[in-house]
Design a protein around this motif. Structure first.
Motif, PDB file in Angstrom:
ATOM      1  N   GLU A  18       0.731  -1.225   0.075  1.00 47.27           N
ATOM      2  CA  GLU A  18      -0.098  -0.171  -0.158  1.00 47.27           C
ATOM      3  C   GLU A  18       0.918   1.257   0.136  1.00 47.27           C
ATOM      4  OE1 GLU A  18      -3.873   1.713   2.566  1.00 47.27           O
ATOM      5  OE2 GLU A  18      -2.614  -0.027   3.271  1.00 47.27           O
ATOM      6  N   HIS A  19       2.237   1.219   0.724  1.00 50.40           N
ATOM      7  CA  HIS A  19       2.776   2.099   0.658  1.00 50.40           C
ATOM      8  C   HIS A  19       4.114   2.385  -0.146  1.00 50.40           C
ATOM      9  CE1 HIS A  19       0.558   2.181   4.739  1.00 50.40           C
ATOM     10  NE2 HIS A  19       0.771   3.618   4.396  1.00 50.40           N
ATOM     11  N   LEU A  20       3.953   1.255  -0.993  1.00 49.44           N
ATOM     12  CA  LEU A  20       5.010   1.219  -2.134  1.00 49.44           C
ATOM     13  C   LEU A  20       4.933   2.039  -3.266  1.00 49.44           C
ATOM     14  CD1 LEU A  20       7.971  -0.425  -2.162  1.00 49.44           C
ATOM     15  CD2 LEU A  20       6.537  -2.021  -3.542  1.00 49.44           C
ATOM     16  N   PRO A  21       5.840   2.979  -3.652  1.00 48.79           N
ATOM     17  CA  PRO A  21       5.444   3.428  -4.785  1.00 48.79           C
ATOM     18  C   PRO A  21       5.518   2.735  -5.884  1.00 48.79           C
ATOM     19  CG  PRO A  21       6.944   4.902  -3.607  1.00 48.79           C
ATOM     20  CD  PRO A  21       6.875   3.428  -2.764  1.00 48.79           C
ATOM     21  N   ALA A  22       4.665   3.202  -7.128  1.00 47.57           N
ATOM     22  CA  ALA A  22       4.547   2.419  -8.534  1.00 47.57           C
ATOM     23  C   ALA A  22       6.111   2.212  -8.950  1.00 47.57           C
ATOM     24  CB  ALA A  22       3.490   2.960  -9.325  1.00 47.57           C
ATOM     25  N   ALA A  23       6.805   3.146  -9.028  1.00 52.26           N
ATOM     26  CA  ALA A  23       8.052   3.197  -9.832  1.00 52.26           C
ATOM     27  C   ALA A  23       8.894   2.072  -8.901  1.00 52.26           C
ATOM     28  CB  ALA A  23       8.703   4.460  -9.687  1.00 52.26           C
ATOM     29  N   ARG A  24       8.599   2.001  -7.541  1.00 54.46           N
ATOM     30  CA  ARG A  24       9.556   1.326  -6.739  1.00 54.46           C
ATOM     31  C   ARG A  24       9.114  -0.204  -7.368  1.00 54.46           C
ATOM     32  NH1 ARG A  24      14.477   0.192  -5.113  1.00 54.46           N
ATOM     33  NH2 ARG A  24      14.438  -0.822  -3.269  1.00 54.46           N
ATOM     34  N   LEU A  25       7.776  -0.349  -7.234  1.00 56.09           N
ATOM     35  CA  LEU A  25       7.169  -1.722  -7.410  1.00 56.09           C
ATOM     36  C   LEU A  25       7.775  -2.125  -8.788  1.00 56.09           C
ATOM     37  CD1 LEU A  25       3.479  -2.630  -6.863  1.00 56.09           C
ATOM     38  CD2 LEU A  25       4.650  -3.405  -8.778  1.00 56.09           C
ATOM     39  N   GLN A  26       7.661  -1.318  -9.644  1.00 59.62           N
ATOM     40  CA  GLN A  26       7.961  -1.821 -11.037  1.00 59.62           C
ATOM     41  C   GLN A  26       9.526  -2.381 -11.053  1.00 59.62           C
ATOM     42  OE1 GLN A  26       6.301  -2.402 -13.718  1.00 59.62           O
ATOM     43  NE2 GLN A  26       4.690  -0.771 -14.175  1.00 59.62           N
ATOM     44  N   ASP A 147       2.767 -12.412  -7.726  1.00 58.76           N
ATOM     45  CA  ASP A 147       1.601 -12.545  -8.663  1.00 58.76           C
ATOM     46  C   ASP A 147       1.562 -11.873  -9.766  1.00 58.76           C
ATOM     47  OD1 ASP A 147       0.648 -14.631  -7.191  1.00 58.76           O
ATOM     48  OD2 ASP A 147      -0.875 -13.476  -5.863  1.00 58.76           O
ATOM     49  N   MET A 148       2.122 -10.457  -9.452  1.00 58.63           N
ATOM     50  CA  MET A 148       2.241  -9.574 -10.633  1.00 58.63           C
ATOM     51  C   MET A 148       3.350  -9.792 -11.520  1.00 58.63           C
ATOM     52  SD  MET A 148      -0.096  -7.402 -10.067  1.00 58.63           S
ATOM     53  CE  MET A 148      -1.001  -8.885  -8.835  1.00 58.63           C
ATOM     54  N   LEU A 149       4.528 -10.438 -11.004  1.00 56.14           N
ATOM     55  CA  LEU A 149       5.618 -10.906 -12.143  1.00 56.14           C
ATOM     56  C   LEU A 149       4.791 -12.017 -12.899  1.00 56.14           C
ATOM     57  CD1 LEU A 149       8.367 -10.863 -13.031  1.00 56.14           C
ATOM     58  CD2 LEU A 149       9.051 -12.327 -11.272  1.00 56.14           C
ATOM     59  N   THR A 150       4.277 -12.821 -12.390  1.00 54.47           N
ATOM     60  CA  THR A 150       3.675 -14.226 -13.078  1.00 54.47           C
ATOM     61  C   THR A 150       2.704 -13.454 -14.208  1.00 54.47           C
ATOM     62  OG1 THR A 150       3.740 -15.420 -11.140  1.00 54.47           O
ATOM     63  CG2 THR A 150       2.046 -16.340 -12.862  1.00 54.47           C
ATOM     64  N   VAL A 175      -3.394 -12.200   0.685  1.00 55.85           N
ATOM     65  CA  VAL A 175      -2.768 -12.315  -0.466  1.00 55.85           C
ATOM     66  C   VAL A 175      -3.681 -11.302  -1.366  1.00 55.85           C
ATOM     67  CG1 VAL A 175      -2.576 -13.548  -2.477  1.00 55.85           C
ATOM     68  CG2 VAL A 175      -1.963 -14.415  -0.317  1.00 55.85           C
ATOM     69  N   ALA A 176      -5.169 -11.337  -1.293  1.00 56.70           N
ATOM     70  CA  ALA A 176      -5.758 -10.628  -1.974  1.00 56.70           C
ATOM     71  C   ALA A 176      -5.709  -9.094  -1.891  1.00 56.70           C
ATOM     72  CB  ALA A 176      -7.297 -10.970  -1.778  1.00 56.70           C
ATOM     73  N   ARG A 177      -5.573  -8.744  -0.482  1.00 55.55           N
ATOM     74  CA  ARG A 177      -5.225  -7.374  -0.139  1.00 55.55           C
ATOM     75  C   ARG A 177      -4.022  -6.802  -0.987  1.00 55.55           C
ATOM     76  NH1 ARG A 177      -8.506  -9.331   3.500  1.00 55.55           N
ATOM     77  NH2 ARG A 177      -9.925  -7.810   4.354  1.00 55.55           N
ATOM     78  N   SER A 178      -2.936  -7.673  -0.878  1.00 52.90           N
ATOM     79  CA  SER A 178      -1.530  -7.350  -1.747  1.00 52.90           C
ATOM     80  C   SER A 178      -1.703  -7.210  -3.122  1.00 52.90           C
ATOM     81  CB  SER A 178      -0.769  -8.206  -1.158  1.00 52.90           C
ATOM     82  OG  SER A 178      -0.319  -7.879   0.264  1.00 52.90           O
ATOM     83  N   ASP A 179      -2.530  -8.212  -3.663  1.00 50.29           N
ATOM     84  CA  ASP A 179      -2.572  -8.217  -5.173  1.00 50.29           C
ATOM     85  C   ASP A 179      -3.570  -6.962  -5.411  1.00 50.29           C
ATOM     86  OD1 ASP A 179      -1.432 -10.463  -5.806  1.00 50.29           O
ATOM     87  OD2 ASP A 179      -2.924 -11.768  -5.489  1.00 50.29           O
ATOM     88  N   LEU A 180      -4.604  -6.666  -4.692  1.00 50.76           N
ATOM     89  CA  LEU A 180      -5.414  -5.665  -5.024  1.00 50.76           C
ATOM     90  C   LEU A 180      -4.733  -4.254  -5.024  1.00 50.76           C
ATOM     91  CD1 LEU A 180      -8.767  -6.370  -3.136  1.00 50.76           C
ATOM     92  CD2 LEU A 180      -8.531  -6.290  -5.616  1.00 50.76           C
ATOM     93  N   HIS A 181      -3.824  -3.969  -4.098  1.00 58.22           N
ATOM     94  CA  HIS A 181      -2.892  -2.943  -3.914  1.00 58.22           C
ATOM     95  C   HIS A 181      -1.950  -2.771  -5.144  1.00 58.22           C
ATOM     96  CE1 HIS A 181      -4.143  -1.360  -0.226  1.00 58.22           C
ATOM     97  NE2 HIS A 181      -3.562  -2.498   0.731  1.00 58.22           N
ATOM     98  N   ALA A 182      -1.114  -3.957  -5.658  1.00 61.01           N
ATOM     99  CA  ALA A 182      -0.333  -4.086  -6.911  1.00 61.01           C
ATOM    100  C   ALA A 182      -1.246  -3.729  -8.030  1.00 61.01           C
ATOM    101  CB  ALA A 182       0.335  -5.178  -6.765  1.00 61.01           C
ATOM    102  N   LEU A 183      -2.320  -4.426  -8.364  1.00 57.62           N
ATOM    103  CA  LEU A 183      -3.098  -4.271  -9.618  1.00 57.62           C
ATOM    104  C   LEU A 183      -3.302  -2.799  -9.738  1.00 57.62           C
ATOM    105  CD1 LEU A 183      -5.289  -7.558  -9.193  1.00 57.62           C
ATOM    106  CD2 LEU A 183      -3.358  -6.934 -11.377  1.00 57.62           C
ATOM    107  N   ARG A 184      -3.900  -2.060  -8.349  1.00 62.77           N
ATOM    108  CA  ARG A 184      -4.247  -0.580  -8.982  1.00 62.77           C
ATOM    109  C   ARG A 184      -3.102   0.060  -9.113  1.00 62.77           C
ATOM    110  NH1 ARG A 184      -8.587  -1.714  -4.421  1.00 62.77           N
ATOM    111  NH2 ARG A 184      -6.940  -1.858  -3.062  1.00 62.77           N
ATOM    112  N   LEU A 186      -0.683  -0.702 -10.665  1.00 57.43           N
ATOM    113  CA  LEU A 186       0.035  -1.081 -12.215  1.00 57.43           C
ATOM    114  C   LEU A 186      -0.975  -0.893 -13.043  1.00 57.43           C
ATOM    115  CD1 LEU A 186       1.985  -4.357 -11.529  1.00 57.43           C
ATOM    116  CD2 LEU A 186       2.858  -2.259 -11.707  1.00 57.43           C
ATOM    117  N   GLY A 187      -2.109  -0.146 -12.670  1.00 56.92           N
ATOM    118  CA  GLY A 187      -3.109   0.390 -13.734  1.00 56.92           C
ATOM    119  C   GLY A 187      -4.025  -0.660 -14.425  1.00 56.92           C
TER     120      GLY A 187
END
Length: 311
Positions: A18-26, A147-150, A175-184, A186-187
């Motif tokens: 939730e607190h990880l910037p999209a650029a850092r996630l990428q 999950d996002m990498l896959t 898992v669902a909560r983290s996936d939802l944060h990541a999917l949002r 990553l657009g």
């Protein structure tokens, strides 16, 4: 000073997405893909001690973190709560401080209580990093990343045209909560969430999602189906009428999978309850990416450990 950041502004811990910037996630996904493709970072953590501090059982997460740390050259300490001083009444905080005093710099922590990992991170000394390996039903950030990498490996880096459905016991799923944060972040073009009304979380968790209890409709044209385990150990009795009824209404079968896009993939964080949330022929079928997720777990955890503990 932000306790999540080092003095030069880099992330100090990984407690959630939730607190990880999209650029850092990428950036983490790019690095993980390099590791997944066979790239190496020899001795990146040479001389660094990493402890897998698990207060809750685990197979995939614990072993993949240990293998990731080993491939980076770290020393690995495996903490087992059932054979530790925790059985004598030692508190989790005292356990953490004791191991930290030995010079351990990395802690991979799993806990059954929401917020317990963040509480331990507050007691971390400078130069010590805490990684959340799953706390209660709140967060599982490295699972979200793998999950996002896959998904990215199967569908490319542009998530804007993707339709993804998350199905099952969303209410109890970190898992669902983290996936939802990541999917949002990553657009993702469309996020669908499907499950029994009693197993859906609060509206804030579901913000921006298309929510339905009609699994057949939810599968129409999706590019990926993320199935979730029915977490009976975390729920009160009566939230599902029976396992047979649950499989009938929310189990992924070959017939339901045919409603998805022809090249849709099937994901599951494990452990799988076969015949409940997923049928055998789907779990083991050609569209399943379950074992790819496991393999990607090592690469993602190498990227995270390197980013937090490497020079």
């Amino acid at each position: 000073m932000n306790p999540r950041l080092t003095v030069d502004g880099r992330p100090r811990h990984l407690l959630d997405l939730e607190h990880l910037p999209a650029a850092r996630l990428q950036a983490l996904l790019h690095r993980a893909q390099m590791f997944a493709g066979g790239g190496q970072a020899p001795a990146a953590l040479s001389g660094v001690a990493v402890c897998t501090l698990f207060f809750e059982p685990s197979t995939r997460t614990r072993l993949s973190f240990q293998l990731a740390a080993q491939r980076l050259g770290a020393h690995i300490l495996n903490f087992d709560a059932s054979t530790s001083s925790a059985t004598k009444g030692e508190t989790d905080l005292d356990t953490f401080r004791t191991i930290q005093a030995m010079g351990v710099r990395g802690f991979v922590v799993r806990h059954r209580i929401d917020g317990a990992v963040a509480a331990l991170a507050e007691a971390a000394l400078p130069g010590v990093a805490v990684l959340n390996a799953g706390d209660g039903r709140s967060h599982h950030p490295t699972q979200g990343l793998l999950d996002m990498l896959t998904l990215r490996q199967a569908k490319g880096e542009d998530f804007s045209k993707l339709k993804v459905v998350i199905v099952g016991d969303v209410k109890h799923s970190r898992v669902a909560r983290s996936d939802l944060h990541a999917l949002r972040a990553l657009g993702c073009g469309e996020i669908r969430v499907c499950g029994p009304a009693a197993l859906l979380p609060d509206a804030n968790t579901l913000r921006g999602c298309v929510v339905t209890q009609d699994f057949d409709a939810a599968m129409d044209g999706v590019d990926a189906a993320m199935m979730l385990r029915l977490q009976r150990e975390r729920m009160a009795e009566g939230l599902v009428t029976s396992l047979e009824d649950y499989h009938r209404d929310f189990g992924l079968t070959a017939a339901r999978l045919r409603r998805a896009a022809p090249d849709a993939i099937v994901m599951h964080p494990g452990p799988m309850n076969r015949g409940i949330e997923i049928a055998d022929d789907v779990a083991d079928g050609g569209q399943s990416r379950v074992l790819a997720q496991v393999a990607n777990g090592v690469a993602v955890r190498m990227a995270v450990l390197e980013s937090l503990l490497g020079e």
